[in-house]
Design an enzyme around this catalytic site. Sequence first.
Site, PDB file in Angstrom:
ATOM      1  N   ASP A  10       0.773  -0.756  -0.316  1.00  0.00           N
ATOM      2  CA  ASP A  10      -0.152  -0.232   0.460  1.00  0.00           C
ATOM      3  C   ASP A  10       0.803   1.555   0.239  1.00  0.00           C
ATOM      4  OD1 ASP A  10      -2.193   1.346   0.301  1.00  0.00           O
ATOM      5  OD2 ASP A  10      -2.156   1.943   2.219  1.00  0.00           O
ATOM      6  N   SER A  11       0.665   2.256  -0.363  1.00  0.00           N
ATOM      7  CA  SER A  11       0.726   3.288  -0.698  1.00  0.00           C
ATOM      8  C   SER A  11       1.293   3.939   1.017  1.00  0.00           C
ATOM      9  CB  SER A  11      -0.120   4.841  -0.692  1.00  0.00           C
ATOM     10  OG  SER A  11      -0.653   4.697  -0.116  1.00  0.00           O
ATOM     11  N   TYR A  42      -0.830   8.741  -2.232  1.00  0.00           N
ATOM     12  CA  TYR A  42      -0.720   8.822  -3.314  1.00  0.00           C
ATOM     13  C   TYR A  42      -1.903   9.604  -4.065  1.00  0.00           C
ATOM     14  CZ  TYR A  42       2.728   4.912  -4.111  1.00  0.00           C
ATOM     15  OH  TYR A  42       3.999   4.067  -3.536  1.00  0.00           O
ATOM     16  N   GLY A  43      -3.400   9.611  -3.617  1.00  0.00           N
ATOM     17  CA  GLY A  43      -3.781   9.765  -4.238  1.00  0.00           C
ATOM     18  C   GLY A  43      -4.399  11.414  -4.721  1.00  0.00           C
ATOM     19  N   CYS A  73      -4.112  -1.811  -1.624  1.00  0.00           N
ATOM     20  CA  CYS A  73      -4.370  -0.044  -2.443  1.00  0.00           C
ATOM     21  C   CYS A  73      -5.410   0.821  -3.177  1.00  0.00           C
ATOM     22  CB  CYS A  73      -3.145   0.507  -2.323  1.00  0.00           C
ATOM     23  SG  CYS A  73      -3.021   2.130  -2.722  1.00  0.00           S
ATOM     24  N   ASN A  74      -6.722   1.120  -3.503  1.00  0.00           N
ATOM     25  CA  ASN A  74      -7.462   0.804  -4.669  1.00  0.00           C
ATOM     26  C   ASN A  74      -7.191   2.393  -5.684  1.00  0.00           C
ATOM     27  OD1 ASN A  74     -10.726   0.129  -3.486  1.00  0.00           O
ATOM     28  ND2 ASN A  74      -9.724   0.897  -1.926  1.00  0.00           N
ATOM     29  N   THR A  75      -6.575   3.348  -5.058  1.00  0.00           N
ATOM     30  CA  THR A  75      -5.845   4.292  -5.773  1.00  0.00           C
ATOM     31  C   THR A  75      -4.234   3.643  -6.681  1.00  0.00           C
ATOM     32  OG1 THR A  75      -5.518   5.784  -4.559  1.00  0.00           O
ATOM     33  CG2 THR A  75      -4.221   6.215  -5.835  1.00  0.00           C
ATOM     34  N   GLU A 158      -2.517   9.374   7.413  1.00  0.00           N
ATOM     35  CA  GLU A 158      -0.823   9.193   6.888  1.00  0.00           C
ATOM     36  C   GLU A 158       0.139   9.715   8.299  1.00  0.00           C
ATOM     37  OE1 GLU A 158       1.250   7.256   5.611  1.00  0.00           O
ATOM     38  OE2 GLU A 158      -0.528   5.939   4.829  1.00  0.00           O
ATOM     39  N   CYS A 192     -10.934   3.114  -0.217  1.00  0.00           N
ATOM     40  CA  CYS A 192      -9.433   3.379  -0.027  1.00  0.00           C
ATOM     41  C   CYS A 192      -9.203   2.610   1.055  1.00  0.00           C
ATOM     42  CB  CYS A 192      -9.459   5.114   0.807  1.00  0.00           C
ATOM     43  SG  CYS A 192      -7.826   5.449   0.722  1.00  0.00           S
ATOM     44  N   HIS A 194      -7.043   2.722   3.813  1.00  0.00           N
ATOM     45  CA  HIS A 194      -7.145   3.561   4.813  1.00  0.00           C
ATOM     46  C   HIS A 194      -8.052   3.627   5.888  1.00  0.00           C
ATOM     47  CE1 HIS A 194      -3.049   4.640   2.906  1.00  0.00           C
ATOM     48  NE2 HIS A 194      -2.522   5.677   3.815  1.00  0.00           N
TER      49      HIS A 194
HETATM   50  N1  DGL Z   1      -4.272   3.517   0.906  1.00  0.00           N
HETATM   51  C1  DGL Z   1      -4.965   3.923  -0.491  1.00  0.00           C
HETATM   52  C2  DGL Z   1      -6.372   3.702  -1.080  1.00  0.00           C
HETATM   53  O1  DGL Z   1      -6.556   2.630  -1.693  1.00  0.00           O
HETATM   54  C3  DGL Z   1      -4.221   4.858  -1.583  1.00  0.00           C
HETATM   55  C4  DGL Z   1      -4.319   6.564  -0.829  1.00  0.00           C
HETATM   56  C5  DGL Z   1      -3.424   7.486  -0.540  1.00  0.00           C
HETATM   57  O2  DGL Z   1      -1.845   7.295  -0.772  1.00  0.00           O
HETATM   58  O3  DGL Z   1      -3.719   8.399  -0.927  1.00  0.00           O
HETATM   59  O4  DGL Z   1      -6.495   4.646  -2.224  1.00  0.00           O
END
Ligand code: DGL
Length: 284
Positions: A10-11, A42-43, A73-75, A158, A192, A194
């Site tokens: 994940d990010s 990463y978003g 991680c979805n992104t 974060e 997400c 997170h």
């Molecule tokens: N946890 C991540 C997701 O599922 C990325 C969140 C991020 O880094 O902005 O999208």
Amino acid sequence: MAVSPIGIFDSGFGGLSIFREIHRLLPQYDYIFIGDNARAPYGDRTFDEVFEYTNQAVHRLFDMGCPLVILACNTASAKALRTIQQRELPQMEDPTRRVLGVIRPTVERVGNLTYNGHIGLVATRATVSSRSYDMELAKMGHVTLTSQACPKWVPLIESGRLHDETLYNEVRHDLAQLFEADPDIDTIILGCTHYPLITSTIQQVLIDLDHPEVILMPQGKSVSYALQDYLRRHPEMESRLSRGAEQQGQTSFYTTGDVDSFEQLATLFLGHNERIKVQKAIIP
Ligand code: DGL
């Protein structure tokens, strides 16, 4: 170090919400978790950045011996998974390694939760703008998806400010917009990884906005059952994975960011009695 673990990427901290459920269901395997906290979030990053960073992390996990990597991680799943699967993997010296994401398993299960077909999605800007959920859900037939980008949530998570008033206000602002767009939403996908770290804040906001009945869908369970199913259908992969004695594998945690804060938050979130040990990863 374990020889053939499952890699989870994940990010940042979010992948822990996926790892927790995978480990609960499949404790027998060895795992390596990498959080790219140094470059999170990463978003709001470009397609090329998300692809490049995710691809680097996948290569690192392959180099560490993982034959199978989950993008928790979805992104990264929205922006990098398909290119990695279709372009990168076939060119590798071992093209039998695999990378799986979190979006498809989520979409496959959400239909069982909604009563009226009005689904909300909260996610990063990158995930929402990729329209990956819209495209996957369209294959499922008649559901209405309303998406809300929540760019402030991940930076606050974060930074460890999980119970901060600023976070409550941001969540309230974004969920109010979501219900303004579709007041009939009965199920919200936490799109997400997170976001399960702040479930209690989200639930409180739903009560305060007068939507206490709305079902929240975190992704950990869908992803873990999809992985279990994948391993049943792919014995050639399952038999490559290393596992521990007495059905208890080992997990190694890595972060590209600050080891101490990762240890603190991860120990808290995973509910371990003893502080988990985290190592520094340098990527690339
Ligand atoms: N946890 C991540 C997701 O599922 C990325 C969140 C991020 O880094 O902005 O999208």
